[in-house]
Design a protein around this motif. Structure first.
Motif, mmCIF file in Angstrom:
data_model
loop_
_atom_site.group_PDB
_atom_site.id
_atom_site.type_symbol
_atom_site.label_atom_id
_atom_site.label_comp_id
_atom_site.label_asym_id
_atom_site.label_seq_id
_atom_site.Cartn_x
_atom_site.Cartn_y
_atom_site.Cartn_z
ATOM 1 N N ARG A 1 -1.424 -3.165 6.076
ATOM 2 C CA ARG A 1 -0.638 -4.015 6.978
ATOM 3 C C ARG A 1 -1.502 -4.753 7.992
ATOM 4 O O ARG A 1 -0.982 -5.406 8.906
ATOM 5 N N THR B 1 2.859 1.274 6.392
ATOM 6 C CA THR B 1 3.951 0.771 7.231
ATOM 7 C C THR B 1 3.403 0.553 8.626
ATOM 8 O O THR B 1 2.705 1.421 9.159
ATOM 9 N N GLY C 1 2.728 6.035 7.114
ATOM 10 C CA GLY C 1 3.830 5.107 6.903
ATOM 11 C C GLY C 1 4.393 5.193 5.508
ATOM 12 O O GLY C 1 3.753 4.792 4.544
ATOM 13 N N ASP D 1 4.996 9.945 8.731
ATOM 14 C CA ASP D 1 5.874 8.831 9.068
ATOM 15 C C ASP D 1 6.766 9.295 10.206
ATOM 16 O O ASP D 1 7.259 10.433 10.183
ATOM 17 N N LYS E 1 9.851 -0.278 6.156
ATOM 18 C CA LYS E 1 9.558 -1.092 7.337
ATOM 19 C C LYS E 1 9.602 -0.195 8.562
ATOM 20 O O LYS E 1 10.250 0.850 8.563
ATOM 21 N N SER F 1 8.191 4.674 5.104
ATOM 22 C CA SER F 1 9.398 3.842 5.071
ATOM 23 C C SER F 1 9.035 2.406 4.704
ATOM 24 O O SER F 1 7.900 1.971 4.881
ATOM 25 N N ALA G 1 10.153 0.951 -1.061
ATOM 26 C CA ALA G 1 8.958 1.039 -0.218
ATOM 27 C C ALA G 1 7.678 1.067 -1.046
ATOM 28 O O ALA G 1 7.610 1.766 -2.058
#
Length: 422
Positions: A402, A376, A306, A339, A310, A308, A319
């Motif tokens: 996350r 992300t 991840g 990603d 979001k 990005s 980011a």
């Protein structure tokens, strides 16, 4: 209706495509000689789900075209979908429109220049001739922009002119058949309402992140705490997911604008503090990795899932991944990045760098790595093949920025697992 759209932001292209699809005659103002829309759209806009196909289809049908700034003066309805930093350019545009137009003129400002800026634009027009500047809040989010435009839940309009209100309501009619609420107020109130809403969301994110960091020190699980908080109807569950910080150019710029206004008018540092703490939060995953390896990651291979800011977006604006990647590189380690959408943007930033490797397969990114950092919350990261993780990784260390994975399951499988507040 005949509409000219000024600006190259995501809002401009979404408005252009959807308004043209609704039957309007739409022109994107751009003095470039290149007529291929895909060459005008930035990478982040091109990757917005469904938008490229919509734009190309409307160009093919002729409902959407380019025009020059001079040609745009023939239109009576204008949308300003510009970057907050382009206010001086916006004033020049509106001043020119006012001079070249003798009849009715409607300028719909969707750019968050600041409270009072639409009034400044109005001052450049002849209000007595029904030349009106209105403010229409932009409520689209990257990854969901077309759906946000086509099916808004609420619309806030800043305008006190009956003719302009009638025109804007007619323009939005194809998208408001299931609208919950249409709020009409002054332009200053609408501008302030947009900034206030964004500020509230930032405060909620900042608060839950602070609580998550404290929860770790108190040896309590933030998931239990936020479930209890969300059960209170006065609070609810939205924007109460702790993580490694928020990004996004539009979101961050809006918060910064309100922070500056609070500082100037009220000598308040409330949102400045939120922004500062958010920058620290972006470093949380690296700090956990750093502590695990006792301040020495030189020569290690680190996987990142991840990049990005979001899920649903390819944008790297603000980011957390960028701070983490820079820190890993600076400490002599190699980073292997996966990603679903943002790899092209990563390669534009780091292409050829010997310590940055992009991987199109998420398991390929894990090959012989000493840790995995999840930055992300893409859907495909929530239920990985844990056996594949154990087989690929040299050291089974996961830093989950996350909170997408189960701590109990991972620890039962032999992983060393770090998260945010758990």
């Amino acid at each position: 209706m005949k509409i000219a759209i000024w600006g190259q932001e995501l809002t401009a292209w979404v408005a252009a495509g959807t308004l043209a699809h609704a039957g309007n005659d739409v022109r994107i103002v751009n003095d470039s000689t290149d007529q291929d829309p895909t060459l005008r759209m930035g990478t982040n806009i091109l990757n917005e789900p469904g938008l490229k196909d919509l734009i190309c289809d409307e160009f093919a049908k002729g409902r959407l075209q380019f025009t020059t700034s001079g040609g745009a003066t023939q239109f009576d309805i204008h949308l300003l979908c510009m970057n907050p930093s382009e206010f001086e350019e916006a004033k020049q545009i509106v001043s020119k429109l006012g001079k070249f137009t003798q009849n009715k003129l409607l300028v719909i400002n969707q750019s968050l220049f600041g409270v009072g800026c639409t009034d400044e634009l109005q001052g450049l027009l002849k209000k007595e001739n029904n030349q009106i500047a209105a403010f229409l809040t932009e409520n689209i989010a990257e990854g969901e922009a077309l759906n946000n435009m086509r099916h808004p839940k609420a619309i806030t309009l800043g305008c006190d002119n009956p003719w302009a209100n009638m025109m804007i309501e007619s323009l939005l009619r194809p998208f408001t058949r299931q609208l919950d609420q249409m709020l009409i107020m002054s332009t200053r109130e609408a501008e302030f309402a947009k900034m206030a809403t964004t500020g509230m969301l930032a405060l909620r994110i900042g608060y839950i992140n602070e609580l998550a960091n404290l929860a770790e020190q108190l040896d309590v699980n933030i998931d239990v705490i936020r479930q209890s908080m969300g059960a209170d109807p006065r609070i609810g569950h939205h924007y109460l997911s702790p993580g490694c910080g928020f990004g996004g150019n539009s979101f961050s710029q809006s918060i910064k604008g309100l922070a500056d206004l609070l500082s100037e008018k009220r000598n308040s540092q409330l949102l400045d503090t939120v922004l500062r703490e958010n920058e620290k939060q972006k470093e949380q995953c690296f700090r956990k990795l750093w502590r695990h390896y006792k301040a020495d990651i030189s020569g290690l291979q680190i996987a990142v899932w991840g990049a990005s800011f979001k899920p649903g977006s390819s944008s790297l604006d603000g980011a957390p991944s960028l701070k983490v990647i820079e820190a890993i590189i600076a400490q002599g380690a190699t980073v292997r990045i996966h990603d679903p959408e943002a790899l092209d943007n990563i390669e534009r930033l780091y292409g050829g760098h010997p310590q940055v490797i992009t991987c199109k397969d998420k398991y390929e990114a894990l090959a012989n790595t000493d840790a995995l950092l999840i930055l992300t919350e893409w859907d495909e990261y929530w239920s990985p093949d844990y056996e594949a993780l154990l087989e690929q990784m040299r050291q089974p260390v996961i830093v989950d920025g996350r909170n997408v994975l189960s701590r109990d399951l991972l620890e039962s499988l032999g992983f060393t697992y770090y998260s945010i507040g758990r």
